[in-house]
Design a protein around this motif. Structure first.
Motif, PDB file in Angstrom:
ATOM      1  N   SER A 263       0.825  -1.203   0.000  1.00 14.13           N
ATOM      2  CA  SER A 263       0.000   0.000   0.000  1.00 14.13           C
ATOM      3  C   SER A 263       0.864   1.260   0.000  1.00 14.13           C
ATOM      4  CB  SER A 263      -0.917  -0.009   1.227  1.00 14.13           C
ATOM      5  OG  SER A 263      -1.653   1.195   1.324  1.00 14.13           O
ATOM      6  N   ILE A 264       1.935   1.265   0.788  1.00 19.78           N
ATOM      7  CA  ILE A 264       2.840   2.421   0.829  1.00 19.78           C
ATOM      8  C   ILE A 264       3.563   2.570  -0.495  1.00 19.78           C
ATOM      9  CG2 ILE A 264       4.947   3.292   1.919  1.00 19.78           C
ATOM     10  CD1 ILE A 264       3.943   2.114   4.549  1.00 19.78           C
ATOM     11  N   ARG A 265       3.901   1.458  -1.122  1.00 17.42           N
ATOM     12  CA  ARG A 265       4.567   1.516  -2.425  1.00 17.42           C
ATOM     13  C   ARG A 265       3.666   2.177  -3.478  1.00 17.42           C
ATOM     14  NH1 ARG A 265       5.638  -3.368  -2.668  1.00 17.42           N
ATOM     15  NH2 ARG A 265       7.824  -3.349  -2.027  1.00 17.42           N
ATOM     16  N   LYS A 266       2.372   1.898  -3.393  1.00 18.01           N
ATOM     17  CA  LYS A 266       1.428   2.448  -4.381  1.00 18.01           C
ATOM     18  C   LYS A 266       1.000   3.871  -4.059  1.00 18.01           C
ATOM     19  CE  LYS A 266      -0.688  -1.963  -5.760  1.00 18.01           C
ATOM     20  NZ  LYS A 266      -1.955  -2.749  -5.759  1.00 18.01           N
ATOM     21  N   HIS A 267       0.727   4.133  -2.793  1.00 21.33           N
ATOM     22  CA  HIS A 267       0.085   5.399  -2.424  1.00 21.33           C
ATOM     23  C   HIS A 267       0.953   6.300  -1.555  1.00 21.33           C
ATOM     24  CE1 HIS A 267      -3.510   3.477  -3.985  1.00 21.33           C
ATOM     25  NE2 HIS A 267      -3.365   2.489  -3.114  1.00 21.33           N
ATOM     26  N   GLY A 268       2.110   5.811  -1.144  1.00 23.86           N
ATOM     27  CA  GLY A 268       2.944   6.598  -0.259  1.00 23.86           C
ATOM     28  C   GLY A 268       2.536   6.430   1.191  1.00 23.86           C
ATOM     29  N   GLN A 269       3.371   6.921   2.096  1.00 25.87           N
ATOM     30  CA  GLN A 269       3.086   6.835   3.528  1.00 25.87           C
ATOM     31  C   GLN A 269       2.091   7.931   3.899  1.00 25.87           C
ATOM     32  OE1 GLN A 269       6.506   7.359   6.057  1.00 25.87           O
ATOM     33  NE2 GLN A 269       5.292   7.340   7.929  1.00 25.87           N
ATOM     34  N   GLN A 270       0.896   7.529   4.304  1.00 23.80           N
ATOM     35  CA  GLN A 270      -0.169   8.483   4.597  1.00 23.80           C
ATOM     36  C   GLN A 270      -0.136   8.983   6.039  1.00 23.80           C
ATOM     37  OE1 GLN A 270      -2.249   9.553   2.090  1.00 23.80           O
ATOM     38  NE2 GLN A 270      -0.861   8.323   0.830  1.00 23.80           N
ATOM     39  N   VAL A 271       0.367   8.183   6.954  1.00 25.27           N
ATOM     40  CA  VAL A 271       0.363   8.536   8.384  1.00 25.27           C
ATOM     41  C   VAL A 271       1.799   8.479   8.907  1.00 25.27           C
ATOM     42  CG1 VAL A 271      -0.532   7.964  10.660  1.00 25.27           C
ATOM     43  CG2 VAL A 271      -1.941   7.554   8.633  1.00 25.27           C
TER      44      VAL A 271
ATOM     45  N   TYR B  77       5.978   5.283  18.336  1.00 24.69           N
ATOM     46  CA  TYR B  77       4.929   4.428  17.779  1.00 24.69           C
ATOM     47  C   TYR B  77       5.062   4.398  16.260  1.00 24.69           C
ATOM     48  CZ  TYR B  77       2.170   8.769  17.025  1.00 24.69           C
ATOM     49  OH  TYR B  77       1.726  10.007  16.645  1.00 24.69           O
ATOM     50  N   GLY B  78       4.443   3.388  15.667  1.00 24.93           N
ATOM     51  CA  GLY B  78       4.526   3.206  14.225  1.00 24.93           C
ATOM     52  C   GLY B  78       5.489   2.109  13.821  1.00 24.93           C
ATOM     53  N   ARG B  79       5.653   1.098  14.688  1.00 23.27           N
ATOM     54  CA  ARG B  79       6.607   0.027  14.391  1.00 23.27           C
ATOM     55  C   ARG B  79       6.234  -0.736  13.120  1.00 23.27           C
ATOM     56  NH1 ARG B  79       6.872   1.171  19.553  1.00 23.27           N
ATOM     57  NH2 ARG B  79       8.758   0.747  20.787  1.00 23.27           N
ATOM     58  N   ARG B  80       4.929  -0.963  12.896  1.00 21.28           N
ATOM     59  CA  ARG B  80       4.503  -1.689  11.686  1.00 21.28           C
ATOM     60  C   ARG B  80       4.778  -0.860  10.442  1.00 21.28           C
ATOM     61  NH1 ARG B  80      -0.269  -2.357  10.781  1.00 21.28           N
ATOM     62  NH2 ARG B  80      -0.333  -4.441   9.895  1.00 21.28           N
TER      63      ARG B  80
ATOM     64  N   ALA C   2       8.507  -0.976   9.776  1.00 22.32           N
ATOM     65  CA  ALA C   2       8.896  -2.275   9.203  1.00 22.32           C
ATOM     66  C   ALA C   2       8.504  -2.356   7.735  1.00 22.32           C
ATOM     67  CB  ALA C   2       8.243  -3.408   9.995  1.00 22.32           C
ATOM     68  N   ALA C   3       7.324  -1.816   7.388  1.00 19.27           N
ATOM     69  CA  ALA C   3       6.860  -1.850   5.995  1.00 19.27           C
ATOM     70  C   ALA C   3       7.737  -0.971   5.111  1.00 19.27           C
ATOM     71  CB  ALA C   3       5.404  -1.398   5.915  1.00 19.27           C
ATOM     72  N   ILE C   4       8.110   0.212   5.583  1.00 19.21           N
ATOM     73  CA  ILE C   4       8.934   1.123   4.781  1.00 19.21           C
ATOM     74  C   ILE C   4      10.342   0.574   4.610  1.00 19.21           C
ATOM     75  CG2 ILE C   4      10.009   3.425   4.816  1.00 19.21           C
ATOM     76  CD1 ILE C   4       7.325   4.421   6.003  1.00 19.21           C
ATOM     77  N   ARG C   5      10.814  -0.173   5.591  1.00 20.03           N
ATOM     78  CA  ARG C   5      12.121  -0.818   5.419  1.00 20.03           C
ATOM     79  C   ARG C   5      12.081  -1.857   4.308  1.00 20.03           C
ATOM     80  NH1 ARG C   5      13.939  -1.261  11.826  1.00 20.03           N
ATOM     81  NH2 ARG C   5      15.069   0.725  11.856  1.00 20.03           N
ATOM     82  N   LYS C   6      10.915  -2.449   4.071  1.00 15.08           N
ATOM     83  CA  LYS C   6      10.763  -3.368   2.948  1.00 15.08           C
ATOM     84  C   LYS C   6      10.703  -2.605   1.621  1.00 15.08           C
ATOM     85  CE  LYS C   6       8.271  -7.135   5.314  1.00 15.08           C
ATOM     86  NZ  LYS C   6       9.067  -8.279   4.835  1.00 15.08           N
ATOM     87  N   VAL C   7      10.018  -1.458   1.630  1.00 15.16           N
ATOM     88  CA  VAL C   7       9.839  -0.674   0.410  1.00 15.16           C
ATOM     89  C   VAL C   7      11.112   0.066   0.029  1.00 15.16           C
ATOM     90  CG1 VAL C   7       8.555   1.262  -0.596  1.00 15.16           C
ATOM     91  CG2 VAL C   7       7.362  -0.417   0.813  1.00 15.16           C
ATOM     92  N   GLY C   8      11.787   0.614   1.032  1.00 18.87           N
ATOM     93  CA  GLY C   8      12.955   1.439   0.787  1.00 18.87           C
ATOM     94  C   GLY C   8      12.599   2.912   0.821  1.00 18.87           C
ATOM     95  N   GLY C   9      13.586   3.747   1.053  1.00 18.80           N
ATOM     96  CA  GLY C   9      13.359   5.175   1.091  1.00 18.80           C
ATOM     97  C   GLY C   9      13.207   5.696   2.504  1.00 18.80           C
ATOM     98  N   ALA C  10      12.960   7.004   2.598  1.00 11.61           N
ATOM     99  CA  ALA C  10      12.838   7.653   3.899  1.00 11.61           C
ATOM    100  C   ALA C  10      11.462   7.414   4.504  1.00 11.61           C
ATOM    101  CB  ALA C  10      13.100   9.152   3.758  1.00 11.61           C
ATOM    102  N   VAL C  11      11.394   7.544   5.827  1.00  5.08           N
ATOM    103  CA  VAL C  11      10.136   7.412   6.543  1.00  5.08           C
ATOM    104  C   VAL C  11       9.732   8.792   7.058  1.00  5.08           C
ATOM    105  CG1 VAL C  11      11.321   6.833   8.691  1.00  5.08           C
ATOM    106  CG2 VAL C  11       8.909   6.246   8.420  1.00  5.08           C
TER     107      VAL C  11
END
Length: 322
Positions: A78-86, A103-106, A109-118
């Protein structure tokens, strides 16, 4: 304290420095520069920054049993398609250019899979405020299960957090915290990790399972039972299967000559259908509505007629008159 974590009032620069009846020009310039500096710091403290995930440490207490699962993959897609919304929230570490997750561990973890900044909000919080922010945000976004809350409470207490902080973190009363702790103290940690978060399984059910711990090796039974289930079996179904197996084991040990058995019934694909309990007094078929809602409705409409039909078949086979 919990209500003021996210909305701390800005500093009042006019109140910070006592007014002078006739300020000199250099003092006025210095005050303006100081006020601008403080304002810039406040804006920066509350803005969303792009941070390299490698700079963020996943420390603190865990409030989820499962962090690496299919839901993380779905979130990453979802982040790969739409970007980080929260955004996530972090606080500065003692080490330069490093941060500690609040907070925001999940999401991390997801952004570490996608790559890039959080995208992250950076706030300076003490341990108590950080814990309360973590607990409240997770309760709002993805309600932890009963057993996850119980483990979180146990970790908070062992870490030395005060009762009021623990209650604020999870929005529980003192009695609510006690109810969770009573159950978790009776359950082996290995058993909980074998079963998983088991969303939908509440205090009474976990308490009933804990009651078997004095009469059976729950970890051993759970390991053997879960090994027979498909790998993608939901955690709540694992709990039902383990509970049925433990119940059967305990009853068998208590009365070896008894016909009492509890059997987990699965379909041809290995999915949980219901349980069949047999003892000297009764035969009971149990279909959990939350596991198979549509089948439960279908079964309910036909249960009485099916029971009568089976009775007629038995009477015909045995030649029993009316």
């Amino acid at each position: 304290m919990a209500r003021n974590i996210f909305n701390q009032p800005p500093k009042d620069d006019q109140q910070a420095a006592a007014p002078s009846p006739a300020p000199a020009k250099p003092a006025k310039l210095s005050g303006s520069v100081g006020g601008l500096r403080d304002s810039l710091r406040e804006i920066t403290a509350n803005s969303i920054r792009d941070i390299d995930p490698a700079q963020i440490d996943m420390d603190g207490l865990r409030d989820r049993l499962v962090l690496e699962d299919s839901s993380i993959d779905e979130l990453a897609e979802s982040i790969r398609k739409h970007g980080q919304q929260v955004p996530i929230m972090v606080r500065p570490s003692n080490q330069p250019d490093r941060y500690r997750i609040v907070y925001g561990r999940r999401r991390l973890a997801a952004i570490r899979k996608v790559g890039g900044a959080v995208k992250a909000i950076v706030r300076t919080l003490d341990d108590d405020a950080s814990l309360i922010a973590q607990g409240q945000e997770n309760n709002l976004r993805l309600d932890p299960s009963f057993i996850e809350k119980s483990l979180f409470i146990k970790e908070m207490q062992e870490a030395g957090y005060k009762p009021g902080v623990i209650q604020d973190a999870l929005g529980l009363t003192r009695q609510g915290v006690s109810n969770h702790r009573v159950v978790i103290e009776q359950l082996p940690a290995q058993l909980i990790h074998l079963i998983g978060p088991a969303h939908g399984i509440g205090r009474r059910q976990w308490g009933d399972l804990a009651a078997f711990s004095e009469k059976a090796n729950l970890v051993e039974i759970a390991g053997e039972t879960i090994a027979t289930l498909p790998g993608d079996t939901p955690s709540s179904e694992k709990f039902n299967a383990v509970y049925a197996a433990c119940s059967s084991k305990v009853r068998g040990a208590a009365k070896s000559t008894s016909r009492g058995t509890t059997t987990v019934v699965n379909d041809e694909n290995g999915s949980y259908v219901g349980t069949l309990a047999i003892d000297d007094k009764a035969i009971a078929v149990k279909v959990a509505r939350k596991d198979n809602p549509e089948f439960s409705q279908w079964f309910e409409k036909r249960a009485e007629a099916t029971l009568k039909q089976l009775f007629e078949e038995w009477r015909n086979e045995h030649g029993t008159g009316s």
